[in-house]
Design a protein around this motif. Structure first.
Motif, PDB file in Angstrom:
ATOM      1  N   PRO A   1       0.821  -1.211   0.000  1.00 31.41           N
ATOM      2  CA  PRO A   1       0.000   0.000   0.000  1.00 31.41           C
ATOM      3  C   PRO A   1       0.859   1.267   0.000  1.00 31.41           C
ATOM      4  N   LEU A   2       2.134   1.132   0.380  1.00 28.31           N
ATOM      5  CA  LEU A   2       3.029   2.295   0.350  1.00 28.31           C
ATOM      6  C   LEU A   2       3.519   2.574  -1.068  1.00 28.31           C
ATOM      7  N   ALA A   3       3.879   1.518  -1.797  1.00 29.68           N
ATOM      8  CA  ALA A   3       4.400   1.693  -3.154  1.00 29.68           C
ATOM      9  C   ALA A   3       3.287   1.921  -4.178  1.00 29.68           C
ATOM     10  N   THR A   4       2.202   1.187  -4.063  1.00 26.63           N
ATOM     11  CA  THR A   4       1.087   1.287  -5.012  1.00 26.63           C
ATOM     12  C   THR A   4      -0.220   1.279  -4.221  1.00 26.63           C
ATOM     13  N   PRO A   5      -0.620   2.433  -3.679  1.00 21.85           N
ATOM     14  CA  PRO A   5      -1.778   2.476  -2.780  1.00 21.85           C
ATOM     15  C   PRO A   5      -3.110   2.082  -3.416  1.00 21.85           C
ATOM     16  N   ASN A   6      -3.265   2.172  -4.703  1.00 21.42           N
ATOM     17  CA  ASN A   6      -4.547   1.862  -5.350  1.00 21.42           C
ATOM     18  C   ASN A   6      -4.506   0.564  -6.161  1.00 21.42           C
ATOM     19  N   THR A   7      -3.499  -0.256  -5.907  1.00 25.74           N
ATOM     20  CA  THR A   7      -3.328  -1.467  -6.704  1.00 25.74           C
ATOM     21  C   THR A   7      -3.172  -2.682  -5.794  1.00 25.74           C
ATOM     22  N   ILE A   8      -3.841  -3.734  -6.169  1.00 24.11           N
ATOM     23  CA  ILE A   8      -3.660  -5.015  -5.495  1.00 24.11           C
ATOM     24  C   ILE A   8      -3.073  -5.971  -6.521  1.00 24.11           C
ATOM     25  N   SER A   9      -2.027  -6.656  -6.136  1.00 24.54           N
ATOM     26  CA  SER A   9      -1.441  -7.654  -7.033  1.00 24.54           C
ATOM     27  C   SER A   9      -1.010  -8.868  -6.228  1.00 24.54           C
ATOM     28  N   TRP A  10      -0.891  -9.983  -6.918  1.00 27.46           N
ATOM     29  CA  TRP A  10      -0.432 -11.194  -6.281  1.00 27.46           C
ATOM     30  C   TRP A  10       0.394 -11.977  -7.270  1.00 27.46           C
ATOM     31  N   VAL A  11       1.189 -12.894  -6.743  1.00 28.04           N
ATOM     32  CA  VAL A  11       2.053 -13.729  -7.560  1.00 28.04           C
ATOM     33  C   VAL A  11       1.560 -15.164  -7.428  1.00 28.04           C
TER      34      VAL A  11
END
Length: 155
Positions: free
Chosen positions: A121-131
């Protein structure tokens, strides 16, 4: 398959009970889509139950052999090692028509597929990603195939 059904205790079978993880009231669609693992490798108790719901003698012999002591190696090779699914097994024995109750009794629970978020949430506050690793062998994975087909949404 969209009608609501509910479990009752009016069975004649001794010691029969609905698995505790199945909802008491549901539709068959919901049960098979969200609760039962139809892609699991069929275990021998399920095969034993299928014998009595198979009408053609040749098919009946095939299933009986797979669940017998003598057919142990054949079961391991054809079913377990190849990770055969219930649908593949039923295609192999077309005269087998098990009632839904047999499947409810024997199919395992569809377990959740947990994944960890890899976004910050610090680097990309509006993005959710997973591997995740896309599973393709011996057959496409249930959750990873679905996730790989998702399109990135723009906010």
């Amino acid at each position: 398959m969209s009608g609501i059904m509910s479990a009752t205790s009016t069975t004649q079978k001794a010691k029969a009970k609905l698995p505790v993880w199945l909802p008491i009231t549901s539709t068959l669609e919901m049960l098979f889509k969200h609760h039962l693992d139809i892609r699991a490798v069929p275990k021998k108790p399920l095969l034993r139950s299928l014998v009595e719901h198979t009408t053609v003698e040749e098919d009946k012999r095939k299933v009986a052999m797979l669940c017998s002591k003598e057919g142990g190696q054949e079961y391991m090779t054809k079913v377990r090692d190849s990770q055969m699914t219930l649908l593949e097994l039923l295609a192999m024995i077309p005269s087998c028509m098990p009632p839904v109750t047999v499947l409810l009794e024997h199919l395992p629970r569809l377990n959740p597929r947990p994944y960890s978020l890899s976004s910050s949430p610090l680097a990309t506050p509006n993005t959710i990603s997973w591997v995740f690793t896309l599973v393709t062998e011996p057959r496409p994975g249930l959750a990873t195939t679905w996730m790989s087909n998702l399109q990135a949404m723009m906010s």
